[in-house]
Each structure stands twice: as structure tokens, then as C-alpha cells.
Enzyme design. Structure first.
Site, PDB file in Angstrom:
ATOM      1  N   TYR A   9      14.443 -13.397 -30.757  1.00  0.00           N
ATOM      2  CA  TYR A   9      13.160 -13.687 -30.119  1.00  0.00           C
ATOM      3  C   TYR A   9      13.353 -14.622 -28.930  1.00  0.00           C
ATOM      4  CZ  TYR A   9       8.253 -15.000 -29.620  1.00  0.00           C
ATOM      5  OH  TYR A   9       6.993 -15.219 -29.125  1.00  0.00           O
ATOM      6  N   ASP A  67       3.778   3.538 -27.727  1.00  0.00           N
ATOM      7  CA  ASP A  67       4.962   2.776 -28.101  1.00  0.00           C
ATOM      8  C   ASP A  67       5.566   2.282 -26.791  1.00  0.00           C
ATOM      9  OD1 ASP A  67       7.460   1.800 -28.741  1.00  0.00           O
ATOM     10  OD2 ASP A  67       8.084   3.528 -29.930  1.00  0.00           O
TER      11      ASP A  67
END
Length: 259
Positions: A149, A58
């Protein structure tokens, strides 16, 4: 930068651009390609055919990232090329939940910080190393309908730029990958709700293999900005030349896509 006999780490390597980059680096002669991803099975599927290693990671976990890099250096003696490729697409405006903003920041920006923080000391000690940051054309322009984003990809570009300036004279190369749309599992996240936007996105999409080939070429040439869609360079220049006109043009595009 010569790819042959290098040790490469690709994050987000289980699919899409990351998987294609892993295969391309291996085909170009890398001694070892380490494929890291939260999807351990997917990472193994990519690593096995190319004789690489698969690691579950991760990227938003700094301790885990440090452990992965330390392990690579212990097993292989060095990490030559770090590809900070993992990323997530998050839509919405400023009213997107705080959790969405934070997760996007953690993966799209802080993961680059963590990996570089722990890979850089070894590279600097050897006087050589290379960092590939996967950002997006959204980091140079914007992404309609996706504030988290767009903002985080701008930050990823800024970090790559800063690293290139700060460490370029100490043997560290940096490339920043800024594609538009690529035919990967992430593509659907950009397609939007309208038929107009879906058609526009898919009409611009290129393959991950095409992008990966351009990445390897750019690394070998030590080119900073990688633009798989060459028209992005024109858009970027237009933005710099007349910001207000560019914003007006983006508003018209937004309206034409029905968003």
C-alpha cells in the site's frame, strides 16, 4: 475550476470517499456525475439519487477504462473532471505474495495511468480539464505494516505531481488527495491486529463527506495537495527536514502500536 455544468467521472464510486465525492460534485452543480465501480449495484445506489450514471468497471482493465471514457465523451460531449479514486489496501512486508503486490500496483497506480491516458487527449484538445488522484498520507509518509500500500501510494503521488508539472501550462489541473484514516469500508484494513493500533486508527478517522467537501473546495481553488488531516503537512515537513529523525520516530510509533 468551476464545478457547475461539468461532466465528472468518479472511479471506485460505489462507497466511501468515491460515493461522497460523487454526491458532493452533484450538489455543487455538476451536469453529470458518472459513478464507476466493480460493484454495479453499489454504483447504481450512489448514482440514482443524484441523477448520475452508473457503470461497472474494473479499473485495472485498460480496454474497459478506455471504453468507459469514450462512452462518456460520446454521450456528453466531454469529460471535464476525472477522479481516479479506486484503490485497495494491502498489508504485509516484502514477503507478501507477488499476486498481492501486482494487484495493488494495478489498482493503485496503473489504473490512474490508464484513465489519464485515455481522458487526457480530449482535455488537451479542449485546453481544459481536471484530474483528481486519490492517494493517501501513506504516499507522503508511510503506512506501518503495509508495504504494498505504502509503495503504490507513493507512486500515485509521484504520477499526480508529474502530470501537474507536465500539463499545467496546457489547461490541465491536478489535485492529489492524501488523507490519513477515513471512516469507510477500507478503514478496517488499516486497523491492524492490536487494540492499540485499532484505537489509534479510529481516533484519527474523519468522515468521507468531510473529505469530499475538501476535494470540491480544492478543485475549485486548483490546489494540488489536499490534506484533510492538516497535521500531515507538519509530518511531511518534519520528514523532509530530518529524514533520519523521522524514521526513528516512526519506529517508536510502530513499537507503541504493538506491531
Amino acid at each position: 475550476m468551476q464545478i457547475k455544468d461539468t461532466v465528472v467521472l468518479v472511479t471506485g464510486g460505489a462507497s466511501g470517499i468515491g460515493a461522497a465525492m460523487a454526491a458532493e460534485f452533484a450538489a455543487s452543480g455538476a451536469a453529470m456525475v458518472v459513478v464507476a465501480d466493480r460493484d454495479g449495484a453499489g454504483a447504481q445506489d450512489v448514482a440514482s439519487p443524484i441523477g448520475g450514471e452508473a457503470i461497472i468497471l474494473d479499473v485495472s482493465d485498460e480496454d474497459a477504462t478506455a471504453e468507459v471514457i469514450r462512452g462518456i465523451e460520446e454521450r456528453h460531449g466531454r469529460l471535464d473532471i476525472l477522479c481516479c479514486n479506486a484503490g485497495i489496501a494491502t498489508g504485509g512486508s516484502v514477503d507478501a505474495p507477488n499476486g498481492d503486490w501486482q494487484r495493488t500496483w494495478d489498482v493503485n497506480v496503473m489504473a490512474h495511468v490508464y484513465a489519464t491516458r485515455h481522458a487526457l487527449p480530449g482535455m488537451l484538445e479542449r485546453g481544459s480539464g481536471y484530474i483528481v488522484a486519490t492517494a493517501s498520507a501513506a504516499g507522503l509518509l508511510t503506512n506501518i505494516g503495509a508495504a504494498p500500500y505504502s509503495v503504490t501510494k507513493h507512486a500515485a503521488v509521484a504520477l499526480a505531481e508529474w502530470l501537474a508539472i507536465t500539463y499545467g501550462d496546457r489547461g490541465i489541473g491536478v489535485s492529489c488527495l492524501c488523507p490519513q484514516f477515513v471512516d469507510t469500508p477500507m478503514l478496517n484494513a488499516f486497523a491492524g491486529r492490536t487494540e492499540e493500533m485499532q484505537a489509534w486508527v479510529r481516533g484519527l478517522a474523519i468522515t468521507a463527506a468531510e473529505v469530499a467537501a475538501m476535494v470540491v473546495t480544492a478543485v475549485e481553488a486548483e490546489t494540488f495537495l489536499i490534506l484533510p488531516h492538516p497535521e500531515v503537512a507538519t509530518y511531511f515537513r518534519n520528514k523532509a527536514d530530518d529524514y533520519d529523525r523521522w524514521i526513528a520516530g516512526m519506529r517508536r510509533l510502530q513499537a507503541s502500536l504493538g506491531t
